[in-house]
Design a protein around this motif. Structure first.
Motif, mmCIF file in Angstrom:
data_model
loop_
_atom_site.group_PDB
_atom_site.id
_atom_site.type_symbol
_atom_site.label_atom_id
_atom_site.label_comp_id
_atom_site.label_asym_id
_atom_site.label_seq_id
_atom_site.Cartn_x
_atom_site.Cartn_y
_atom_site.Cartn_z
ATOM 1 N N GLN A 186 -11.089 37.235 1.741
ATOM 2 C CA GLN A 186 -12.024 36.207 1.285
ATOM 3 C C GLN A 186 -13.465 36.730 1.342
ATOM 4 N N HIS A 187 -13.825 37.312 2.484
ATOM 5 C CA HIS A 187 -15.204 37.781 2.674
ATOM 6 C C HIS A 187 -15.506 38.983 1.778
ATOM 7 N N GLN A 188 -14.547 39.880 1.690
ATOM 8 C CA GLN A 188 -14.747 41.099 0.921
ATOM 9 C C GLN A 188 -14.934 40.790 -0.563
ATOM 10 N N GLU A 189 -14.093 39.883 -1.096
ATOM 11 C CA GLU A 189 -14.148 39.571 -2.525
ATOM 12 C C GLU A 189 -15.040 38.368 -2.825
ATOM 13 N N GLY A 190 -15.577 37.764 -1.780
ATOM 14 C CA GLY A 190 -16.449 36.606 -1.971
ATOM 15 C C GLY A 190 -15.728 35.415 -2.577
ATOM 16 N N VAL A 191 -14.513 35.158 -2.096
ATOM 17 C CA VAL A 191 -13.698 34.047 -2.600
ATOM 18 C C VAL A 191 -13.524 33.008 -1.494
ATOM 19 N N LEU A 192 -13.931 31.783 -1.787
ATOM 20 C CA LEU A 192 -13.875 30.689 -0.812
ATOM 21 C C LEU A 192 -12.731 29.745 -1.159
ATOM 22 N N PRO A 193 -11.690 29.633 -0.315
ATOM 23 C CA PRO A 193 -10.669 28.599 -0.525
ATOM 24 C C PRO A 193 -11.301 27.217 -0.273
ATOM 25 N N PHE A 194 -10.999 26.269 -1.113
ATOM 26 C CA PHE A 194 -11.612 24.957 -0.936
ATOM 27 C C PHE A 194 -11.173 24.272 0.352
ATOM 28 N N GLY A 195 -10.052 24.721 0.937
ATOM 29 C CA GLY A 195 -9.634 24.167 2.203
ATOM 30 C C GLY A 195 -10.640 24.375 3.316
ATOM 31 N N VAL A 196 -11.557 25.330 3.143
ATOM 32 C CA VAL A 196 -12.607 25.575 4.138
ATOM 33 C C VAL A 196 -13.591 24.409 4.189
ATOM 34 N N LEU A 197 -13.673 23.652 3.080
ATOM 35 C CA LEU A 197 -14.675 22.601 2.981
ATOM 36 C C LEU A 197 -14.147 21.226 3.398
ATOM 37 N N THR A 198 -13.172 21.222 4.318
ATOM 38 C CA THR A 198 -12.650 19.930 4.785
ATOM 39 C C THR A 198 -13.557 19.304 5.848
ATOM 40 N N ASP A 199 -14.288 20.116 6.575
ATOM 41 C CA ASP A 199 -15.267 19.532 7.504
ATOM 42 C C ASP A 199 -16.324 20.581 7.861
ATOM 43 N N PRO B 23 0.826 -1.220 0.000
ATOM 44 C CA PRO B 23 0.000 0.000 0.000
ATOM 45 C C PRO B 23 0.853 1.259 0.000
ATOM 46 N N ARG B 24 0.280 2.327 -0.527
ATOM 47 C CA ARG B 24 0.910 3.643 -0.417
ATOM 48 C C ARG B 24 -0.171 4.696 -0.249
ATOM 49 N N LEU B 25 0.231 5.829 0.270
ATOM 50 C CA LEU B 25 -0.701 6.923 0.509
ATOM 51 C C LEU B 25 -1.041 7.638 -0.798
ATOM 52 N N ILE B 26 -2.167 8.336 -0.774
ATOM 53 C CA ILE B 26 -2.500 9.232 -1.876
ATOM 54 C C ILE B 26 -1.420 10.299 -1.981
ATOM 55 N N GLU B 27 -1.043 10.658 -3.200
ATOM 56 C CA GLU B 27 0.062 11.589 -3.406
ATOM 57 C C GLU B 27 -0.209 12.936 -2.756
ATOM 58 N N GLY B 28 0.866 13.450 -2.157
ATOM 59 C CA GLY B 28 0.780 14.744 -1.510
ATOM 60 C C GLY B 28 0.404 14.666 -0.047
ATOM 61 N N THR C 91 -7.596 11.922 -5.514
ATOM 62 C CA THR C 91 -6.412 12.760 -5.314
ATOM 63 C C THR C 91 -6.703 14.208 -5.686
ATOM 64 N N SER C 92 -7.523 14.409 -6.701
ATOM 65 C CA SER C 92 -7.891 15.770 -7.096
ATOM 66 C C SER C 92 -8.650 16.488 -5.984
ATOM 67 N N ILE C 93 -9.616 15.798 -5.390
ATOM 68 C CA ILE C 93 -10.380 16.402 -4.289
ATOM 69 C C ILE C 93 -9.463 16.672 -3.109
ATOM 70 N N TYR C 94 -8.618 15.697 -2.784
ATOM 71 C CA TYR C 94 -7.667 15.898 -1.689
ATOM 72 C C TYR C 94 -6.776 17.103 -1.968
ATOM 73 N N TYR C 95 -6.288 17.203 -3.217
ATOM 74 C CA TYR C 95 -5.395 18.297 -3.586
ATOM 75 C C TYR C 95 -6.081 19.644 -3.390
ATOM 76 N N TYR D 107 -6.657 20.129 0.656
ATOM 77 C CA TYR D 107 -5.544 20.154 1.608
ATOM 78 C C TYR D 107 -4.280 20.832 1.077
ATOM 79 N N ALA D 108 -4.297 21.267 -0.172
ATOM 80 C CA ALA D 108 -3.235 22.105 -0.735
ATOM 81 C C ALA D 108 -1.830 21.576 -0.476
ATOM 82 N N PRO D 109 -1.526 20.372 -0.940
ATOM 83 C CA PRO D 109 -0.168 19.850 -0.743
ATOM 84 C C PRO D 109 0.844 20.608 -1.597
#
Length: 562
Positions: free
Chosen positions: A149-162, A66-71, A91-95, A98-100
């Motif tokens: 983020q709030h001012q420009e209405g930009v959501l980093p996907f890292g916010v959606l980890t939980d 076994p090996r881990l998902i890359e990154g 791996t795409s969703i993880y990337y 979690y921004a590896p």
């Protein structure tokens, strides 16, 4: 095998914990950032993104390394499931989440992924999801400044980890806009729905039971492998033999260090000689050398068998390249069929271990080799042929009367050969060049032996001269009967574009008539062919040289003449 659905975010969490892993044989992550953006749009819209294929495994006894998902940070493996199909998507969703620190395909920088809230609310998904290089100043602002983020209405996907992180961000986003002009309740709810859809997204999975055999896993994997590139058997066994503490890549590197000729020939693309060694092991163990048999090779005595098989493959290649008592292959690209290495290695092992390397055994092996080359026996699927040939040769080595059908048919095959039709690249072409090397091809210029590896195949009747004689069809000019091993220097300085009668006259002035005939005879140019060259008679030359070469082929292929 059973279908089910699981939350995508939970699968990513399992991967984070080292519970959802990849088998070692899975290739690297290859998606480009645009493909990741498209996948994120699909999840945000609750679109179907395909089915994942998972294998349930026993944590203490995984069938493949076994090996881990890359990154992913290496916090330890605790494998419970393996991803057989879906690596790129997971791996795409993880990337994105979690921004590896991992550059994507066709880039030199890692990328970070974001969502423009206003575009998402407008259903303008072409512009809603975007990505920026991690090192850019704008990315740094988006990643580190909630106010931006709030001012420009930009959501980093890292916010959606939980859920907790998402709820906190959504509350802060709503508070900011309430203090700065406000959002209506419906808009606040719609923004919430964006994150809720993502976090609740369920992906279809098909799960294989723990009891699924390794060969079934491999077969299933290859049927659904979306890259279209078949897995190499070496990669599969590297993963499978891991549990026996067998490091297959280390064994291969050791072979390359110790076996000079394998190292020279193994520069070919694909699995090549790594696979041949595995096939030799299979034949040594009484197995066929088909792919489905190789995946079943067991770990017991594997390292010993590998070293033995490597030694015999090395011995085969040295015999193949020998130009005094071997097969005259002066460079790797002139080997008629590399796949013949597998059965030939096993034959040499048989002669060594059971027949004390007896001369008659080598004569039979040589006859098999030339019959296979000029019969083009290894031109198609070869695994079954290799197994059958080795078994038949075992019987023939033990019993002079048990001549293989392949050998018996050699006379008929040779009698039907028309060498005028043989042009570059094929097995017969390469076989004839090997015969020229074995015949001691002398240099047209000096009349001396020359390092054969410095030679290449060139025209005897020059191409341009033949064009002036009306031979417009390149196949008629490039026939094997009009080619031999000549140094580039001699081809350029002596032969050039001259008529054969002209450069023969120069040779006779330099070497003498008898020596010139002796030199050309080492290229299967007999008196009749030589005389035709003096007359510039191409057709008579081809007829005469074909007779001489076919006589040599017949001598090497037929039992009656050894």
């Amino acid at each position: 095998m059973y279908p089910t659905k699981e939350k995508l975010i939970d699968l990513i969490g399992d991967a984070q914990k080292g519970e959802l892993v990849l088998p070692e044989f899975q290739r690297s992550f290859i998606w480009e950032r645009r493909a990741i953006e498209d996948l994120l749009v699909s999840v945000l819209n609750d679109y179907f993104i395909g089915t994942l294929l998972l294998l349930n495994i026993r944590p203490a006894d995984p069938p493949f390394r076994p090996r881990l998902i890359e990154g992913m940070n290496d916090d330890g493996l605790h494998p419970q499931k393996m991803v057989l199909d879906g690596q790129q998507r997971l791996t795409s969703i993880y990337y994105a989440l979690y921004a590896p620190d991992l550059p994507l395909k066709n880039t030199v920088h890692p990328y970070r992924f974001f969502l423009r809230i206003d575009k998402a609310l407008e259903d303008n998904w072409d512009d809603a999801v975007f990505s920026w290089p991690a090192a850019s100043k704008k990315t740094e602002q988006y990643m580190q400044s909630p106010r931006t983020q709030h001012q420009e209405g930009v959501l980093p996907f890292g916010v959606l980890t939980d859920w907790m992180i998402w709820r906190k961000w959504h509350n802060a986003y709503s508070d900011y806009h309430e203090q700065n002009g406000g959002l209506d309740d419906q808009t606040v709810e719609n923004v919430w729905q964006i994150g809720e859809t993502f976090l609740n997204y369920q992906v279809a999975t098909v799960q294989l039971e723990e009891s699924t055999s390794p060969e079934t896993v491999v077969e299933v994997f290859e049927r659904i492998n979306s890259t279209g590139t078949p897995l190499g058997i070496f990669e599969l066994l590297t993963a499978r033999l891991w549990k026996y503490d067998i490091k297959l890549r280390d064994l291969w590197e050791s072979t390359l260090e110790q076996c000079d000729t394998i190292r020279e020939f193994a520069s070919d693309k694909g699995e090549g000689y790594r696979k041949f060694i595995l096939q030799v092991i299979a034949l040594m163990r009484g197995r066929e050398c088909k792919r489905k048999e190789l995946i079943l090779l067991e770990g017991e005595r594997f390292a010993t068998d590998w070293h033995n098989a490597s030694a015999y493959v090395e011995q085969v290649l040295r015999r193949i390249t020998n130009t005094t008592g071997g097969y005259g292959v002066i460079k790797p690209d002139l080997l008629a069929y590399s796949t013949m290495v597998t059965p030939l290695a096993c034959m040499l092992r048989e002669l060594d271990t059971k027949y004390n390397n007896c001369a008659t055994g080598y004569e039979k092996t040589d006859q098999w080799y030339w019959s296979s080359v000029f019969g083009e026996r290894y031109g198609g699927s070869t695994d079954t042929v290799s197994y059958r040939d080795f078994r038949e040769m075992q019987k023939w080595l033990a019993d002079d009367e048990a001549v293989p059908e392949n050998i018996k048919a050699a006379t008929d095959r040779v009698s039907q050969l028309n060498l005028r039709d043989v042009v570059r690249a094929g097995a017969i072409y390469k076989g004839v060049m090997s015969l020229v090397a074995l015949h001691g091809a002398l240099d047209f210029h000096s009349g001396q032996h020359i390092e054969l590896h410095q030679l290449d195949d060139h025209h005897i009747f020059p191409r341009k001269f033949l064009e002036t004689q009306g031979y417009k069809d390149p196949n008629k000019r490039n026939t094997i009967l009009n080619r031999t091993l000549i140094s580039s220097d001699t081809n350029r300085k002596i032969i050039g574009d001259h008529a054969p009668s002209q450069y023969l006259a120069e040779m006779e002035k330099s070497l003498g008539k008898d020596k010139s005939r002796e030199v050309l005879a080492t290229h299967f140019i007999d008196h009749a062919a030589y005389d035709a060259m003096q007359r510039n008679d191409y057709e008579s030359f081809l007829d005469a040289r074909q007779t001489t070469i076919l006589s040599e082929i017949r001598r090497r292929c037929t039992a009656s003449e050894g």
